[in-house]
Design an enzyme around this catalytic site. Structure first.
Site, PDB file in Angstrom:
ATOM      1  N   ASN A 297      77.625  40.145 103.059  1.00 42.40           N
ATOM      2  CA  ASN A 297      77.039  38.863 103.470  1.00 42.40           C
ATOM      3  C   ASN A 297      77.658  38.379 104.781  1.00 42.40           C
ATOM      4  OD1 ASN A 297      74.920  37.620 101.631  1.00 42.40           O
ATOM      5  ND2 ASN A 297      76.405  38.398 100.142  1.00 42.40           N
TER       6      ASN A 297
ATOM      7  N   HIS B 151      74.999  33.028  95.290  1.00 48.35           N
ATOM      8  CA  HIS B 151      75.183  33.566  93.938  1.00 48.35           C
ATOM      9  C   HIS B 151      74.034  34.531  93.631  1.00 48.35           C
ATOM     10  CE1 HIS B 151      76.691  33.672  89.885  1.00 48.35           C
ATOM     11  NE2 HIS B 151      75.442  33.557  89.449  1.00 48.35           N
TER      12      HIS B 151
ATOM     13  N   GLY C  94      82.101  42.319 101.922  1.00 48.14           N
ATOM     14  CA  GLY C  94      81.727  41.540 103.107  1.00 48.14           C
ATOM     15  C   GLY C  94      80.355  41.833 103.673  1.00 48.14           C
TER      16      GLY C  94
ATOM     17  N   ASN D  17      77.772  28.286  99.034  1.00 50.85           N
ATOM     18  CA  ASN D  17      78.029  29.519  98.283  1.00 50.85           C
ATOM     19  C   ASN D  17      76.729  30.289  98.096  1.00 50.85           C
ATOM     20  OD1 ASN D  17      79.531  31.387  96.640  1.00 50.85           O
ATOM     21  ND2 ASN D  17      78.642  30.429  94.826  1.00 50.85           N
TER      22      ASN D  17
ATOM     23  N   MET E  26      85.615  35.168  95.221  1.00 54.69           N
ATOM     24  CA  MET E  26      85.601  35.176  93.761  1.00 54.69           C
ATOM     25  C   MET E  26      86.662  34.254  93.163  1.00 54.69           C
ATOM     26  SD  MET E  26      83.074  36.847  93.170  1.00 54.69           S
ATOM     27  CE  MET E  26      82.021  38.235  93.480  1.00 54.69           C
ATOM     28  N   ARG E  27      86.564  32.975  93.535  1.00 56.37           N
ATOM     29  CA  ARG E  27      87.587  32.033  93.119  1.00 56.37           C
ATOM     30  C   ARG E  27      86.955  30.641  93.085  1.00 56.37           C
ATOM     31  NH1 ARG E  27      92.853  32.414  93.004  1.00 56.37           N
ATOM     32  NH2 ARG E  27      92.824  34.670  93.294  1.00 56.37           N
ATOM     33  N   LEU E  28      87.357  29.855  92.101  1.00 48.66           N
ATOM     34  CA  LEU E  28      86.815  28.500  92.029  1.00 48.66           C
ATOM     35  C   LEU E  28      87.432  27.633  93.118  1.00 48.66           C
ATOM     36  CD1 LEU E  28      86.558  27.365  88.294  1.00 48.66           C
ATOM     37  CD2 LEU E  28      84.716  27.650  89.967  1.00 48.66           C
TER      38      LEU E  28
HETATM   39  C1  GAR Z   1      77.318  39.062  96.505  1.00 50.75           C
HETATM   40  O1  GAR Z   1      76.361  39.649  95.663  1.00 50.75           O
HETATM   41  C2  GAR Z   1      77.457  37.584  96.169  1.00 50.75           C
HETATM   42  O2  GAR Z   1      76.246  36.977  95.798  1.00 50.75           O
HETATM   43  C3  GAR Z   1      78.411  37.644  95.020  1.00 50.75           C
HETATM   44  O3  GAR Z   1      79.350  38.622  95.368  1.00 50.75           O
HETATM   45  C4  GAR Z   1      78.719  39.589  96.198  1.00 50.75           C
HETATM   46  C5  GAR Z   1      79.555  39.751  97.444  1.00 50.75           C
HETATM   47  O4  GAR Z   1      79.102  40.819  98.208  1.00 50.75           O
HETATM   48  N1  GAR Z   1      79.028  36.383  94.779  1.00 50.75           N
HETATM   49  C6  GAR Z   1      79.309  35.917  93.575  1.00 50.75           C
HETATM   50  O5  GAR Z   1      79.074  36.529  92.560  1.00 50.75           O
HETATM   51  C7  GAR Z   1      79.960  34.544  93.565  1.00 50.75           C
HETATM   52  N2  GAR Z   1      80.023  34.037  92.226  1.00 50.75           N
HETATM   53  P1  GAR Z   1      79.579  40.988  99.714  1.00 50.75           P
HETATM   54  O6  GAR Z   1      81.112  40.952  99.693  1.00 50.75           O
HETATM   55  O7  GAR Z   1      79.063  42.328 100.099  1.00 50.75           O
HETATM   56  O8  GAR Z   1      79.010  39.870 100.511  1.00 50.75           O
END
Ligand code: GAR
Length: 209
Positions: free
Chosen positions: A22, A117, A20, A115, A98-100
């Site tokens: 982000n 990435h 979390g 989203n 992490m889910r479509l």
């Molecule tokens: C982040 O790096 C985000 O870009 C990635 O997961 C991480 C989550 O970190 N997302 C993906 O790879 C989506 N395909 P967080 O839980 O610390 O925000």
């Protein structure tokens, strides 16, 4: 040209599966007045996710929605849409979710699911994007904020930031360098939405000031 959101305070949902960070960055931007938004609700598909704990500490309504408890993805998403409606959500923010996303959500929130990435799309879609970048040997990678469509990491791009890859990088170091930029471009992209500046033109997103 379609305006994605008219100018005004955003009503956000955060969907998160993990740590979390982000979510933290978006929350902090709101607290500091950099982002004109409210987080109406946080939903996680993982009962033990840090994001869920953090939301509870911040008095944000927080739900664990167990995908395993539903026979089909559509049933899971119908339940989710029920929660989003209940909390009057306008924009769904995937922050390490992490889910479509499937048809039920996409129909309820057309062009309104965002989203982030950890790569410069369309390179290195899917899981372990930072590892993919290292293994490929690119000299630059980065991060992308984009709208979600029916593909995996394929929707129209709102913002990207380039990050260098160094010879002595490992996955952790590169991940950390990219994450620092994620924490900037996510709230900045959302603020552009809140200012009513983002329009869709085909598969491009253009900014009108
Ligand atoms: C982040 O790096 C985000 O870009 C990635 O997961 C991480 C989550 O970190 N997302 C993906 O790879 C989506 N395909 P967080 O839980 O610390 O925000």
């Amino acid at each position: 040209m379609i305006q994605i959101h008219p100018a005004g305070r955003l009503k956000l949902a955060i969907l998160a599966s993990g740590r979390g960070s982000n979510f933290d960055a978006i929350y902090q931007a709101i607290q500091d007045g950099r982002l004109n938004a409210d987080i109406q609700v946080l939903i996680s598909d993982k009962s033990q996710s840090m994001a869920l704990q953090k939301a509870r500490q911040r008095d944000i309504p927080a739900y664990f929605l167990d995908p395993g408890a539903f026979a089909r993805q559509t049933d899971y998403e119908k339940e989710m849409v029920g929660l989003l409606r209940k909390h009057q959500v306008e924009i769904v923010v995937l922050a390490g979710y992490m889910r479509l996303v499937g048809q039920v959500m996409l129909e309820e929130y057309p062009h309104r699911i965002v989203n982030i990435h950890p790569a410069l799309l369309p390179a290195f879609k899917g899981l372990h994007a930072q590892r993919q970048a290292l293994e490929y040997g690119v000299k630059f990678s980065g991060c992308t904020v984009h709208l979600v469509d029916e593909g995996m990491d394929t929707g129209p791009i709102i913002m990207q930031k380039v990050v260098p890859v160094y010879d002595d990088d490992d996955e952790d170091r590169l991940t950390e360098r990219i994450l620092e930029q994620e924490h900037q471009i996510y709230w900045q992209s959302l603020q552009m939405l809140a200012e009513g500046k983002l329009y869709i033109q085909g598969r491009r997103i253009v900014t009108k000031l």
